[in-house]
Write a protein that holds these residues in place. Structure first.
Motif, short mmCIF file in Angstrom:
data_model
loop_
_atom_site.label_atom_id
_atom_site.label_comp_id
_atom_site.label_asym_id
_atom_site.label_seq_id
_atom_site.Cartn_x
_atom_site.Cartn_y
_atom_site.Cartn_z
N MET A 1 31.72 -89.28 5.43
CA MET A 1 31.90 -90.73 5.04
C MET A 1 31.41 -91.43 6.42
O MET A 1 30.59 -92.59 6.29
CB MET A 1 33.38 -91.29 5.17
N TRP B 1 27.63 -91.54 5.64
CA TRP B 1 27.22 -92.64 4.31
C TRP B 1 27.39 -94.17 5.12
O TRP B 1 26.47 -94.77 4.89
CB TRP B 1 28.27 -92.53 3.34
N LYS C 1 22.39 -90.08 4.40
CA LYS C 1 23.09 -89.53 3.00
C LYS C 1 24.04 -88.47 3.45
O LYS C 1 23.74 -87.51 4.17
CB LYS C 1 21.88 -88.77 2.46
N GLY C 2 25.35 -88.80 3.13
CA GLY C 2 26.39 -87.76 3.70
C GLY C 2 26.57 -86.74 2.56
O GLY C 2 27.89 -86.16 2.28
#
Lengths: 193, 382
Positions: free
Chosen positions: A43, A46, A51-52
C-alpha cells in the motif's frame, strides 16, 4: 521368519507441534503480522506512486526476460530476393496438432530448384498452441519462431489470422547458409554451402 | 407522532443504504485488499465508458461489483426437481432478511437533536431528541442473537431443499457450526454485560465514553481484551468465513449448501454473507471498540483524562460520530479480510471441537474471572 520392526523414517522437520505452536494463537498472530506487513508495504508503494505488485499488467506491459528459445510468433525466412524460402510442401500444416496453418501452393516453372511456392500462407493465432512442431517438421528452415508474440490479444478473432505478408515482414530473417543462384540458372539442390 | 415517524424513516433509509453500500463496497475491498496482500494488482478491467466519448472510467476496479451483480441477475435461473419448492424459494430470503434486521438495534450515532441541527424545524420537533438507532430496545443484545439465529434456519432450509445429498451435508455442517458458535458468541459477551450492567447497545456505547485506568478510553476492549478476541473469533465462525468456512469451502465443495442455487438467489446468499461481515464489524465496534465515539468523546464534545474538555457544536458531533462509526466498521471488516486471506482452513471436526472444547471453557473462564474481579472491586460483598 524373524519379524522386522518398522522404523519410521526420520523427517527433517518435527511432525509434532511444540508447546508454543500448540498454543495456536502466537503462530496465528505471527502469520497475521507477516501478511499485514506485506499489505502495508505494498500500500505504501501504491500511495507513493510506484507499483505495489509483482504482476506484469499484460498486454500493456510485457516481461523482458523471455527465454531465447521460447516459442512465440512465427517468422517466415526469406531468400536473398525477399521471397519466402517455403516450398509449400505442407509438412507444417500436416503436423500441426491444432490445424491452424493453411497453405495454397503456386507453381513457378522458371525456377528449377524450387518450382512450388506459397501463394497463401496463413496461421490462425486464436487457435495456435505454440508447440513448435511446424518448425521441427519444415525441411527447408522456412519457418521459425521468435521468442515473443507482440500484440497477440485482439478484440476480434477474424483479426487473428496472419498471412504471408505479415509473417514475412515483421521479423525478417534470412538463412545465409543457402546461397541461391539466379532463377533458372544451373541446378543447385540447395543446402549448406 | 409524525416527527418520530419521519426520523425513524430517515434512520431506516440511512441504515439500509449503508448496509447495502457496505455489501457492495466490501466485495471490492475484499478483492483489492487480498490482491495487495499477495503482491498482485487485483481486478481492475471493468470500466464504464462515458457515452459519446472514448473516456473509460476504471476507478480501481469498483465496477466489478456492478458487473457481478448484473451477471447474477442475467444468468439462467433453473430449479432442481425438488418437491419442496417453497423452502427452495424462501431459503435465500430467510438468510438475507435477518442479517439486515440485526442492524435495527445497533446505534450508529449519538443522540440526534433535529431542532438544533435544522433550526427551521425546531418548533415542529419541540426539543425532542432521538438516539440514532432504528429501534431503542432494552434487550438490544438479545435481539441481535435472536435474529442471527434465524439465518441458521435459512441455511439449513437451503441445504435441505436442494435435491442434492452433498448440499444436504453442507447444510447440516453449516447448521451445526452456526449453532455452536452462536452459543459461544453469547457466552463471550457475558463478561461485558456484567461490567456495563446493561444489554441495551446504546447504553453500552454511552458507558464506553468514560475513562478507564486513569488514561485509557473506557472501551470494551480495554476491560475485556480476552472476551473481545473470543467474540471476534466466534463471530467470524458464525459468519462461516475462513478459517471456519468448510460449509462453503470454495475449492473443495463447490459451494456447499447453496450449490443448487443460481443467479439472483445465489446472489442473495453471497450478498447476505458480505453484509454479515459488516454486521460483525458493527457489533464488534459497538461492544468493544467504543461504538460511534472517538476516544474520550461523548455527545457534547471531548473529555480528556487530564480534565481538559473540548465542546463541539451539535452538527459537528453528529457528523464525527457517523463518520467514526463507518471508519471503525471498515477497519474491523479489513481485519476480517486480513484473517480470511492469511489463515488456513479448519477441518470440520476441528471446527466443532474448537467451539465446544476450547472456546466454551475459555468464555466461561473469562466470565468467572470478570465476576470475581468485579466482586472484589465492589468491596468483596455480594
Amino acid at each position: 521368519m524373524t519379524k522386522v520392526s518398522y522404523r519410521r523414517k526420520q523427517y527433517w522437520n518435527e511432525p509434532t507441534l511444540s508447546l508454543w505452536e500448540q498454543a495456536y494463537l502466537p503462530e496465528i498472530l505471527r502469520g497475521l503480522a507477516i501478511t499485514s506487513t506485506v499489505f502495508l508495504r505494498n500500500m505504501w508503494r501504491w500511495v507513493t506512486g510506484r507499483k505495489g505488485a509483482l504482476t506484469t499488467y499484460y498486454p500493456e506491459e510485457t516481461r523482458a526476460d523471455y527465454s531465447p528459445i521460447n516459442r512465440g510468433k512465427h517468422v517466415l525466412t526469406q531468400r536473398p530476393d525477399g521471397s519466402p524460402q517455403c516450398i509449400a510442401c505442407n509438412m507444417c500444416a500436416t503436423v500441426c496438432p491444432a490445424k491452424v496453418i493453411e497453405i495454397e501452393a503456386g507453381f513457378d516453372p522458371a525456377d528449377a530448384a524450387h518450382p512450388k511456392f506459397p501463394i497463401r500462407f496463413e496461421i490462425d493465432y486464436s487457435r495456435c498452441i505454440f508447440c513448435g512442431l511446424c518448425v521441427e517438421a519444415c525441411p527447408e528452415d522456412a519457418i521459425r519462431m521468435a521468442k515473443e508474440t507482440p500484440h497477440l490479444p485482439s478484440a476480434d478473432r477474424h483479426d487473428m489470422w496472419l498471412g504471408l505478408e505479415e509473417l514475412l515482414a515483421w521479423n525478417p530473417q534470412r538463412d545465409v547458409a543457402k546461397p541461391y543462384p539466379a532463377k533458372g540458372g544451373a541446378d543447385n539442390t540447395g543446402g549448406p554451402a | 407522532m409524525t416527527q418520530d415517524l419521519s426520523v425513524a424513516l430517515v434512520f431506516i433509509v440511512y441504515a439500509m443504504g449503508m448496509l447495502i453500500t457496505f455489501g457492495t463496497v466490501l466485495t471490492w475491498v475484499e478483492r483489492k485488499q487480498a490482491a495487495v496482500m499477495s503482491d498482485r494488482i487485483g481486478a481492475n478491467r471493468a470500466y464504464i465508458r462515458i457515452p459519446f466519448t472514448q473516456v473509460k472510467l476504471v476507478w480501481w476496479g469498483l465496477f466489478h461489483g456492478i458487473a457481478d451483480g448484473l451477471k447474477m441477475m442475467l444468468k439462467e435461473n433453473f430449479q432442481p426437481r425438488t418437491y419442496d419448492r417453497i423452502a427452495y424459494a424462501i431459503a435465500p430470503w430467510v438468510v438475507f432478511t435477518p442479517v439486515l434486521l440485526v442492524f435495527a438495534v445497533v446505534p450508529f450515532g449519538g443522540t440526534l437533536d433535529p431542532g438544533r441541527l435544522v433550526p427551521a424545524l425546531a418548533d415542529w420537533f419541540h426539543g425532542r431528541t432521538y438516539p440514532m438507532q432504528i429501534a431503542r430496545l432494552d434487550a438490544g443484545l438479545l435481539v441481535v442473537f435472536a435474529f442471527s439465529g434465524l439465518t441458521i434456519i435459512g441455511t439449513m432450509l437451503a441445504g435441505w431443499s436442494s435435491a442434492n445429498k452433498f448440499s444436504l451435508l453442507g447444510g447440516l455442517r453449516a447448521g451445526s457450526q452456526m449453532i455452536s458458535y452462536e452459543l459461544v458468541m453469547g457466552l463471550t459477551v457475558l463478561g461485558l454485560i456484567l461490567l456495563f450492567g446493561s444489554i441495551d447497545l446504546g447504553a453500552i456505547v454511552r458507558r464506553q465514553s468514560g475513562i478507564a485506568l486513569g488514561f485509557l478510553p473506557a472501551w470494551g476492549i480495554v476491560y475485556q481484551p480476552f472476551g473481545a478476541l473470543l467474540f471476534l473469533t466466534a463471530a467470524i465462525a458464525e459468519n462461516k468465513r475462513i478459517p471456519f468456512d468448510l460449509p462453503e469451502a470454495e475449492s473443495e465443495l463447490i459451494a456447499g449448501y447453496y450449490t443448487e442455487y443460481t443467479s439472483m438467489k445465489m446472489g442473495l446468499f453471497m450478498f447476505a454473507e458480505f453484509i454479515e461481515i459488516a454486521i460483525v464489524g458493527a457489533l464488534f465496534t459497538t461492544l468493544f471498540l467504543g461504538g460511534y465515539n472517538l476516544p474520550y468523546m461523548n455527545d457534547s464534545g471531548f473529555a480528556f483524562p487530564g480534565g481538559a474538555t473540548i465542546a463541539l457544536g451539535h452538527a459537528a458531533v453528529v457528523v464525527i460520530q457517523l463518520v467514526t462509526f463507518l471508519v471503525k466498521v471498515m477497519l474491523v471488516c479489513s481485519f476480517q479480510i486480513l484473517v480470511r486471506w492469511s489463515l488456513p482452513r479448519f477441518r470440520y471436526d476441528q471446527v466443532l471441537s474448537f467451539a465446544w472444547k476450547f472456546m466454551l471453557p475459555l468464555a466461561l473462564a473469562n466470565l468467572a474471572v470478570t465476576a470475581v474481579l468485579l466482586w472484589s472491586q465492589q468491596g468483596g460483598r455480594l
